[in-house]
Design an enzyme around this catalytic site. Sequence first.
Site, PDB file in Angstrom:
ATOM      1  N   GLU A  71       0.874  -1.259   0.002  1.00 53.53           N
ATOM      2  CA  GLU A  71      -0.028  -0.111   0.143  1.00 53.53           C
ATOM      3  C   GLU A  71       0.732   1.310   0.050  1.00 53.53           C
ATOM      4  OE1 GLU A  71      -0.703  -2.512   1.920  1.00 53.53           O
ATOM      5  OE2 GLU A  71      -2.404  -3.013   1.924  1.00 53.53           O
ATOM      6  N   PHE A 133     -11.456  -6.454  14.606  1.00 52.98           N
ATOM      7  CA  PHE A 133     -10.553  -7.093  13.835  1.00 52.98           C
ATOM      8  C   PHE A 133      -9.997  -6.091  12.813  1.00 52.98           C
ATOM      9  CE2 PHE A 133      -9.430  -9.600  10.044  1.00 52.98           C
ATOM     10  CZ  PHE A 133      -8.165 -10.088  10.367  1.00 52.98           C
ATOM     11  N   GLN A 134      -8.963  -5.764  12.424  1.00 56.37           N
ATOM     12  CA  GLN A 134      -8.393  -4.972  11.462  1.00 56.37           C
ATOM     13  C   GLN A 134      -8.998  -3.601  11.488  1.00 56.37           C
ATOM     14  OE1 GLN A 134      -8.457  -6.933   7.613  1.00 56.37           O
ATOM     15  NE2 GLN A 134      -6.405  -7.635   8.130  1.00 56.37           N
ATOM     16  N   LYS A 183     -17.919  -0.690   6.412  1.00 56.55           N
ATOM     17  CA  LYS A 183     -18.168  -1.734   5.587  1.00 56.55           C
ATOM     18  C   LYS A 183     -19.663  -1.769   5.243  1.00 56.55           C
ATOM     19  CE  LYS A 183     -17.563  -6.823   5.120  1.00 56.55           C
ATOM     20  NZ  LYS A 183     -16.704  -7.911   5.432  1.00 56.55           N
ATOM     21  N   MET A 491      24.262   9.625   0.893  1.00 59.50           N
ATOM     22  CA  MET A 491      24.234  10.975   1.544  1.00 59.50           C
ATOM     23  C   MET A 491      24.452  10.938   3.056  1.00 59.50           C
ATOM     24  SD  MET A 491      23.495  14.032   0.736  1.00 59.50           S
ATOM     25  CE  MET A 491      22.555  14.478  -0.453  1.00 59.50           C
TER      26      MET A 491
HETATM   27  C1  LIG Z   1      12.455   6.529   4.734  1.00 55.25           C
HETATM   28  C2  LIG Z   1      13.664   7.170   4.900  1.00 55.25           C
HETATM   29  N1  LIG Z   1      14.704   6.826   6.003  1.00 55.25           N
HETATM   30  C3  LIG Z   1      15.865   7.441   5.883  1.00 55.25           C
HETATM   31  C4  LIG Z   1      16.065   8.468   5.468  1.00 55.25           C
HETATM   32  C5  LIG Z   1      17.636   9.284   5.707  1.00 55.25           C
HETATM   33  N2  LIG Z   1      18.236   9.348   4.601  1.00 55.25           N
HETATM   34  C6  LIG Z   1      18.341  10.149   3.393  1.00 55.25           C
HETATM   35  S1  LIG Z   1      19.195  10.086   2.220  1.00 55.25           S
HETATM   36  C7  LIG Z   1      19.797   8.371   3.019  1.00 55.25           C
HETATM   37  C8  LIG Z   1      20.755   7.404   2.199  1.00 55.25           C
HETATM   38  C9  LIG Z   1      20.021   7.074   1.057  1.00 55.25           C
HETATM   39  O1  LIG Z   1      20.923   6.023   0.286  1.00 55.25           O
HETATM   40  P1  LIG Z   1      20.764   5.377  -0.899  1.00 55.25           P
HETATM   41  O2  LIG Z   1      19.350   5.114  -1.252  1.00 55.25           O
HETATM   42  O3  LIG Z   1      21.724   4.304  -1.526  1.00 55.25           O
HETATM   43  O4  LIG Z   1      20.942   6.804  -1.848  1.00 55.25           O
HETATM   44  P2  LIG Z   1      22.395   7.459  -1.955  1.00 55.25           P
HETATM   45  O5  LIG Z   1      22.439   8.740  -1.212  1.00 55.25           O
HETATM   46  O6  LIG Z   1      23.429   6.552  -1.803  1.00 55.25           O
HETATM   47  O7  LIG Z   1      22.590   8.023  -3.554  1.00 55.25           O
HETATM   48  C10 LIG Z   1      19.103   8.381   3.929  1.00 55.25           C
HETATM   49  C11 LIG Z   1      19.354   6.897   4.825  1.00 55.25           C
HETATM   50  C12 LIG Z   1      15.224   8.974   4.412  1.00 55.25           C
HETATM   51  N3  LIG Z   1      15.346  10.193   3.731  1.00 55.25           N
HETATM   52  N4  LIG Z   1      14.005   8.272   4.347  1.00 55.25           N
END
Ligand SMILES: Cc1ncc(C[n+]2csc(CCOP(=O)(O)OP(=O)(O)O)c2C)c(N)n1
Lengths: 581, 163
Positions: A71, A133-134, A183, A491
């Site tokens: 979802e 439920f749910q 429902k 990042m």
């Molecule tokens: C759902 C979620 N969890 C954690 C983060 C924190 N976060 C931002 S960028 C990143 C790294 C992303 O790594 P990747 O998908 O390999 O992309 P890259 O930066 O290596 O291009 C994280 C963990 C986020 N933005 N969203």
Amino acid sequence: MLVTSSPEVEKSSTDEKMTAPQILTGAEIFLESLVHEGVDTVFGYPGGALISLYDYIFKETRLRHLLVTHEQGGTHAADGYARATGKPGIVLVTSGPGATNTVTGIATAFMDSVPMVVFTGQVPSHMIGNDAFQEADILGITRPITKHSYLATNVDELADIIHKAFHIAVTGRPGPVLVDLPKDMLASKTAYFPATDVELRGYKPTVKGSFKQVRNAAKFLQGAKKPVVYVGGGAILSNAAEEVTEFARKLNAPVTMTLLGLGAFPETDDLSLGMLGMHGTWYANKAVDDCDLLIAVGARFDDRVTGNLEKFSPNSKKMQIDIDPSCIGKNVPVDLPIVGDVKSVLEELNPVVEKCDSDEWLQEIAQWKKDHPLRYAKNENVLKPQQVIEELSIATKGNAIIASDVGQHQMWIAQWYKFTQPRSHLSSGGLGTMGFGVPAALGAQVACPDRTVVGIVGDGGFQMTSMEIATAVRYSIPVKFVILNNGYLGMVRQWQELFFDKRYSNTHLNPSNPDFKKLAESYGAFALQVKTLDELRDAFDKMMAVTDRPVVLDVIVDQQEKVYPMIPANGSFENILEADV
Amino acid sequence: MKHTINLLVENNVGSLLRIAGMFSGRGFNIDSISVGASEEEGLSRMTIVTHGDDEIIEQINKQLNKCINVVKVFDLTGEAFVHRELALIKVQATPVERSEIMQIVEVFRAKIIDLSPTALTVEATGTEDKISAIISMLQPFGLKAVSRTGRIALKREFQGVTV
Ligand SMILES: Cc1ncc(C[n+]2csc(CCOP(=O)(O)OP(=O)(O)O)c2C)c(N)n1
Ligand SMILES: [Mg+2]
């Protein structure tokens, strides 16, 4: 319209056969209402609370229901559909866990003002509150992340509620609206009348800018020598790319865009400064720092744009056009505010805009572009992620729809893909949701079957929603995915390298990453692994030729590469770091 | 600065939750909030007392206006308006202490609305200051329970005239 006594309706229906309303179940009214609103696609997932509704969907031919794989993916797909078209994205999920799985997608859409209507199944009305439920209090859970929400307990009000939900989602500052469908309500019957008008006393968004303010604006703009137009997502949402372009050219002012504003002004134009902010171009940030007039167009002075508020664009007079009064003057004081829809305001303003005396300023900027271009060091032995985006930009002539995930690759897309059209860059800006890219690309490809749609994702984020490849295979959707595989949560790794003494806490993915090619192939997608420039170009050719199923390119890129320029969080232009090339 | 904001809102639980949730989600203060029927069927009138600097108050007003089920927002601050609070105060009172308490009640033009051998309940109406004053006068006898409604307010019909 409300129908209170059905016997009367039945009586009148025998009297005048032609105009007699149909007696329908809530489930049928739901589908009639969607068709009435012009919906062609629903992203959904069935379950107990909706099983009878899904029985009607089985026979429904006027709209298409796409079974997603999760979802959350459904909401991001609907979001991608909406961003690519401007039409609301539609999601249908069951009660409880189905509903709670939509939360991230709803929050993502809310932060970026994406029109979306999410329908959630709910336990029967008399069981609500019994820990049935749910059962989940999804209205309560989503109240802070929806523009509005409804519980439709009375079947007589269903058509009206759905009509209001669509109206609220797409008008004013758009956003997600949730409708909870118990429902028993879906099973009960009433006379169906298509809802036509909306009466919402507390909701009258200001679309047209005040005549006086627009006149004032024309005067306000005069005399500037160093103007900058700063364009945000609001310009895209209001379909104002043409008006923005005309405005900037008439004013003779350079244009910088936020992450969500990209595409509102062609980056191939000399007046374009590209993106501003934390990872914006040197010259965009310099221009904003130096300008004497800053015109914010559907942009909200987000902290990723401004950095340290005290030092942000210190010498400029500021004007701001926004449909949401609460965005005006929230972070930065504005000298001339105009509340209204960007397109509508610029249509009024453009005829009276006069050219600024900005030639010298533009020459100065041209020099900055030469001295401080976006740049990276190429390397014979390893592909650079920027290079992959540049190559893709060339291969698709800047005409593809690019959906991004969140991370370094997201910034490289914003910097290196030369967007020339609105609604072509789909990115989770406000919430920064990893997992957005794959399903958003899928949704955009469903919406725009004739365009090339590429989801560019990191190896981390890809794994958050990669199961939607199954959805693309199920419906033969030829959406493309490019994984910029740097083996890291890049990042976060970049911040750890720069600000935490290279302590790479929990960001190394390589040891456990799957073989993405095999993973994709096991779903039935076409997949390639790419390591060199030749392989990359060849892979792009092959990718474009596939028309009957999704494509996944696992592109191995430099693990060490960092995103530059960078203004560290809460810094200002004087803190900008450039690539060491 | 303290602000009194008067709202007309759609009459349902969702409205109250949206408004209260907006205050907490955005870190705005609620000093008091009171809600009840208004002159119009289907609409409730809500009075919120809040405080903050000018920018925060401006944001509060704008965010309230943004709520779909808020029909009208009037910030009464700076206008002439009437306001009252109602309190019920249950005080420990032995028969000997009753007359002393009744004197206090009279001075504040309050009422005794319930009486038992060991306690009595006072109904007081007035400004928050007056309510606080009577509560502190009754405190020495032993407060068993206090229930205050928070401020309700309406704009004065004739601005500038104080009755
Ligand atoms: C759902 C979620 N969890 C954690 C983060 C924190 N976060 C931002 S960028 C990143 C790294 C992303 O790594 P990747 O998908 O390999 O992309 P890259 O930066 O290596 O291009 C994280 C963990 C986020 N933005 N969203
Ligand atoms: Mg990565």
